[in-house]
Write a protein that holds these residues in place. Sequence first.
Motif, PDB file in Angstrom:
ATOM      1  N   LYS A  58       0.861  -1.350  -0.348  1.00 50.24           N
ATOM      2  CA  LYS A  58      -0.038   0.085  -0.115  1.00 50.24           C
ATOM      3  C   LYS A  58       0.923   1.125   0.518  1.00 50.24           C
ATOM      4  O   LYS A  58       0.695   2.157   0.769  1.00 50.24           O
ATOM      5  N   LYS A  80      -6.731   4.515  -3.992  1.00 56.32           N
ATOM      6  CA  LYS A  80      -6.300   3.351  -2.914  1.00 56.32           C
ATOM      7  C   LYS A  80      -7.231   1.933  -2.673  1.00 56.32           C
ATOM      8  O   LYS A  80      -7.569   1.711  -1.904  1.00 56.32           O
ATOM      9  N   GLN A  96      -6.905  -1.174  -3.824  1.00 52.82           N
ATOM     10  CA  GLN A  96      -6.103  -2.363  -4.207  1.00 52.82           C
ATOM     11  C   GLN A  96      -6.387  -3.349  -5.102  1.00 52.82           C
ATOM     12  O   GLN A  96      -5.097  -3.425  -5.201  1.00 52.82           O
TER      13      GLN A  96
END
Length: 191
Positions: free
Chosen positions: A118, A168, A170
């Motif tokens: 991340k 963000k 993933q």
Amino acid sequence: MTGKIATTAMQAESGRRELFGVIAASVAAVPLAANAATGESPRFSVFGLVGDGTSQSEGAAYGTDQSTPVYSPYSVYGEEKDSIYAKESKDAYAARKKAILAETKKRLQNLPGYIEKKKWSDVMGELTRYMYETRGAVKGLASTPTQKEKAAAFFKAIETAYGAARLKKQDVANAAAADSVKTLDAFVASL
């Protein structure tokens, strides 16, 4: 009333005269740098071609300060054949662009590791840092309609990966990163 206005105007004008006089005196008092040594005869140069080539001629060196010959005595640029902008052969151009694509693949293969950890700023950094060169290489090598379609698919894949990293997401970023490598390989195979 008019007497006071006239007096003020005369004082302002005399103040300006004094100021300009002081400025002119200070400029005249500054010694000028001597250009000739004592006992030397005057040196001259006509466009760097006739006369003493070491003399200053309006600050121009006329190519005498260049490491390679210039095409004109008035130019600071050398011969075009030695230039980095000279036309290179198609094979050399293609080899240089393919080397950019090989480096791009290495950088795209770093994306899954960044996404897993991340590290979104690293993902976005990889997708912007070298991609300017990549886009130029892909557009420069794509000549057929099929190659242009594959180039567009690659561009869409890296843009999707960037957008997913920005948001963000993933799973979307992982899929887009894998797709970007796959579409780049498809484009390179079509060359």
